[in-house]
Design a protein around this motif. Structure first.
Motif, PDB file in Angstrom:
ATOM      1  N   LYS A   1      -9.296 -14.355   4.866  1.00 51.70           N
ATOM      2  CA  LYS A   1      -9.286 -15.743   4.194  1.00 51.70           C
ATOM      3  C   LYS A   1     -10.039 -15.730   2.898  1.00 51.70           C
ATOM      4  N   ARG A   2     -10.475 -14.425   2.296  1.00 50.90           N
ATOM      5  CA  ARG A   2     -11.097 -14.276   0.998  1.00 50.90           C
ATOM      6  C   ARG A   2     -10.322 -13.260   0.204  1.00 50.90           C
ATOM      7  N   ARG A   3     -10.438 -13.039  -0.894  1.00 50.23           N
ATOM      8  CA  ARG A   3      -9.450 -12.081  -1.904  1.00 50.23           C
ATOM      9  C   ARG A   3     -10.477 -10.936  -1.575  1.00 50.23           C
ATOM     10  N   ILE A   4      -9.661  -9.770  -1.351  1.00 50.63           N
ATOM     11  CA  ILE A   4     -10.436  -8.501  -1.349  1.00 50.63           C
ATOM     12  C   ILE A   4     -10.696  -7.893  -2.544  1.00 50.63           C
ATOM     13  N   GLY A   5     -11.805  -6.970  -2.405  1.00 49.36           N
ATOM     14  CA  GLY A   5     -12.220  -6.583  -3.730  1.00 49.36           C
ATOM     15  C   GLY A   5     -12.102  -4.897  -3.613  1.00 49.36           C
ATOM     16  N   LEU A   6     -12.643  -4.175  -4.649  1.00 47.58           N
ATOM     17  CA  LEU A   6     -12.525  -2.787  -4.634  1.00 47.58           C
ATOM     18  C   LEU A   6     -13.495  -2.259  -3.638  1.00 47.58           C
ATOM     19  N   LYS A   7     -14.442  -2.869  -3.291  1.00 47.09           N
ATOM     20  CA  LYS A   7     -15.453  -2.275  -2.236  1.00 47.09           C
ATOM     21  C   LYS A   7     -14.560  -2.459  -0.683  1.00 47.09           C
ATOM     22  N   ASP A   8     -14.051  -3.463  -0.403  1.00 46.79           N
ATOM     23  CA  ASP A   8     -13.246  -3.469   0.514  1.00 46.79           C
ATOM     24  C   ASP A   8     -12.241  -2.533   0.684  1.00 46.79           C
ATOM     25  N   ILE A   9     -11.660  -2.377  -0.236  1.00 47.68           N
ATOM     26  CA  ILE A   9     -10.524  -1.069  -0.188  1.00 47.68           C
ATOM     27  C   ILE A   9     -11.032   0.221  -0.080  1.00 47.68           C
ATOM     28  N   ALA A  10     -12.177   0.451  -0.628  1.00 43.83           N
ATOM     29  CA  ALA A  10     -12.948   1.935  -0.511  1.00 43.83           C
ATOM     30  C   ALA A  10     -13.556   1.917   0.890  1.00 43.83           C
ATOM     31  N   ARG A  11     -13.946   0.805   1.443  1.00 51.71           N
ATOM     32  CA  ARG A  11     -14.621   1.049   2.781  1.00 51.71           C
ATOM     33  C   ARG A  11     -13.516   1.015   3.840  1.00 51.71           C
ATOM     34  N   GLU A  12     -12.545   0.325   3.715  1.00 54.25           N
ATOM     35  CA  GLU A  12     -11.572   0.754   4.767  1.00 54.25           C
ATOM     36  C   GLU A  12     -10.651   1.924   4.793  1.00 54.25           C
ATOM     37  N   LEU A  13     -10.670   2.364   3.367  1.00 55.72           N
ATOM     38  CA  LEU A  13      -9.899   3.678   3.132  1.00 55.72           C
ATOM     39  C   LEU A  13     -10.826   4.941   3.415  1.00 55.72           C
ATOM     40  N   GLY A  14     -12.234   4.625   3.524  1.00 54.76           N
ATOM     41  CA  GLY A  14     -13.240   5.579   3.726  1.00 54.76           C
ATOM     42  C   GLY A  14     -13.354   6.516   2.268  1.00 54.76           C
ATOM     43  N   ILE A  15     -13.001   6.068   1.119  1.00 52.95           N
ATOM     44  CA  ILE A  15     -13.450   6.551  -0.201  1.00 52.95           C
ATOM     45  C   ILE A  15     -14.534   5.650  -1.084  1.00 52.95           C
ATOM     46  N   SER A  16     -14.687   6.311  -2.223  1.00 54.86           N
ATOM     47  CA  SER A  16     -15.804   5.744  -2.896  1.00 54.86           C
ATOM     48  C   SER A  16     -15.064   4.501  -3.800  1.00 54.86           C
ATOM     49  N   ILE A  17     -16.089   3.677  -4.258  1.00 53.92           N
ATOM     50  CA  ILE A  17     -15.302   2.425  -5.324  1.00 53.92           C
ATOM     51  C   ILE A  17     -14.744   3.107  -6.446  1.00 53.92           C
ATOM     52  N   SER A  18     -15.392   4.209  -7.096  1.00 54.30           N
ATOM     53  CA  SER A  18     -14.868   4.858  -8.140  1.00 54.30           C
ATOM     54  C   SER A  18     -13.345   5.340  -8.163  1.00 54.30           C
ATOM     55  N   THR A  19     -13.406   6.091  -6.845  1.00 57.73           N
ATOM     56  CA  THR A  19     -12.076   6.739  -6.659  1.00 57.73           C
ATOM     57  C   THR A  19     -11.054   5.704  -6.275  1.00 57.73           C
ATOM     58  N   ALA A  20     -11.361   4.599  -5.610  1.00 57.63           N
ATOM     59  CA  ALA A  20     -10.496   3.574  -5.234  1.00 57.63           C
ATOM     60  C   ALA A  20      -9.923   2.838  -6.764  1.00 57.63           C
ATOM     61  N   SER A  21     -10.859   2.745  -7.840  1.00 55.35           N
ATOM     62  CA  SER A  21     -10.786   2.249  -9.240  1.00 55.35           C
ATOM     63  C   SER A  21      -9.841   3.174  -9.688  1.00 55.35           C
ATOM     64  N   ARG A  22      -9.940   4.341  -9.625  1.00 56.32           N
ATOM     65  CA  ARG A  22      -9.208   5.373 -10.286  1.00 56.32           C
ATOM     66  C   ARG A  22      -7.929   5.548  -9.834  1.00 56.32           C
ATOM     67  N   ALA A  23      -7.860   5.524  -8.507  1.00 58.45           N
ATOM     68  CA  ALA A  23      -6.420   5.548  -7.905  1.00 58.45           C
ATOM     69  C   ALA A  23      -5.548   4.209  -8.269  1.00 58.45           C
ATOM     70  N   LEU A  24      -6.021   3.185  -8.438  1.00 57.99           N
ATOM     71  CA  LEU A  24      -5.229   1.975  -8.866  1.00 57.99           C
ATOM     72  C   LEU A  24      -4.872   1.879 -10.068  1.00 57.99           C
ATOM     73  N   ASN A  25      -5.469   2.560 -11.035  1.00 60.57           N
ATOM     74  CA  ASN A  25      -5.074   2.808 -12.239  1.00 60.57           C
ATOM     75  C   ASN A  25      -4.663   4.312 -12.664  1.00 60.57           C
ATOM     76  N   ALA A  26      -4.356   5.111 -11.655  1.00 64.98           N
ATOM     77  CA  ALA A  26      -3.539   6.297 -11.675  1.00 64.98           C
ATOM     78  C   ALA A  26      -4.037   7.258 -12.454  1.00 64.98           C
TER      79      ALA A  26
END
Length: 350
Positions: free
Chosen positions: A4-29
């Motif tokens: 019901k709410r927009r997901i953020g980097l924290k949500d992606i990182a938590r669900e995939l078991g990675i750090s927030i910085s890794t999630a951010s870098r992955a999104l930007n390849a």
């Protein structure tokens, strides 16, 4: 996790078991991030409608990707056209725009400027009010390292780029057109005596008369306060009821000229056979009134585009923040209020 709410980097990182910085870098390849991780993160982000928080990113970069525009009037056709050009140009470069109006009051302008400054806009576009002289509240942007571009009505006290209309030449061409049509007693319903564009239009009017060998009559020079249709009506009444009425009227704006036409039609003056009327701005209304109003086109949309491009180039380090003046050329648009030939056309110009 709730959708019901927009997901953020924290949500992606938590669900995939990675750090927030890794999630951010992955999104930007980013280089160094495994292709498998990049694929996993991007697929998850797409599946859950992830939208990057650009405001947060820009805040970290000390940018908001927003510009401010301050104008005297929003409903004025000229300013609405400038704003349209500015918004389209800003959007093309990834900027959003906040717009404020001052109603020609310096107190309102101060509030608008300080509100925009506190909101963190990256730069300011402004057409000053008739009451503004030094513009210390505008100088505050420069002191904060935020560029300012003035347009249309500008203050020479401020060292900023300026984008202005060639008011002098536009007025000169308008009055010379009236003279060539045979009008010999041309009045000018002008604007404030200390506002630059009003001064330049009056100067163009007077120079056209001088150049063509005509005297300048003080009785034919009137100054508006509100620059309104009502003033155009009242000043035209005053002119036409005087002992020496004009045979043509050059007005500071189309709105004033429309007021002039209203009075002349009410009193059954024939336009343009008895009295010619010339405006300035080329509002959309100029072609809709009867008779159609001859006017000077200021190319307002072009002014909005040019002003915004200059501001964005400064923000991107592609231009120096100087007080260089950029001039937009005018174009004379002839309609029925001056175009019908009469006996006047047969009379030579002195």
């Amino acid at each position: 996790m709730s959708e019901k709410r927009r997901i953020g980097l924290k949500d992606i990182a938590r669900e995939l078991g990675i750090s927030i910085s890794t999630a951010s870098r992955a999104l930007n390849a980013y280089p160094g991030i495994a292709d498998e991780t990049i694929k996993l993160v991007k697929e998850y982000a797409e599946k859950h409608n992830y939208v990057p928080n650009t405001m947060a990113v820009n805040f970290r970069k000390n940018k908001t990707m927003t510009l401010g525009i301050v104008v005297p009037e929003l409903i004025h056709y000229f300013f609405s056209s400038v704003i349209s050009g500015a918004i389209q140009t800003a959007k093309k470069h990834g900027y959003s725009v906040f717009v404020s109006q001052t109603d020609e009051k310096v107190a309102n302008e101060i509030v608008a400027c300080r509100t925009l400054l506190s909101s963190g806009i990256d730069g300011l576009l402004i057409s000053i009010s008739n009451e503004t002289i030094e513009g210390k509240h505008i100088q505050e942007f420069l002191e904060e390292g935020k560029p300012v571009v003035q347009f249309d009505k500008v203050s020479d006290y401020l060292e900023t780029p300026k984008v202005i209309v060639d008011d002098f030449q536009g007025a000169f061409n308008a009055v010379e057109h009236l003279l060539k049509k045979g009008y010999k007693k041309i009045a000018h319903i002008g604007g404030w005596a200390d506002v630059k564009n009003s001064v330049e239009r009056k100067r163009g009017y007077m120079e056209a008369l001088r150049t063509n060998g005509f005297e300048i009559h003080g009785d034919f020079l009137l100054e508006c306060t509100d620059i309104s249709e009502q003033e155009g009506y009242e000043f035209t009444k005053k002119l036409m009821e005087s002992h020496n009425p004009p045979d043509a009227i050059f007005c500071i704006t189309d709105l004033v000229a429309i007021g002039a036409i209203k009075y002349l039609k009410e009193k059954n003056f024939q336009i343009p056979e008895q009295v010619g009327v010339m405006g300035f701005s080329n509002w959309q209304l100029a072609g809709m009134v009867s008779p159609g109003l001859s006017s000077v086109d200021q190319h307002a949309y072009e002014m909005g585009v040019k002003s915004t491009e200059i501001l964005i180039n400064i923000l991107r380090g592609k231009a120096l923040c100087t007080d260089q003046t950029h001039i937009v050329k005018t174009e004379l648009i002839i309609r029925e209020s001056t175009s019908v030939k009469s006996h006047k056309d047969q009379e030579p110009i002195n």
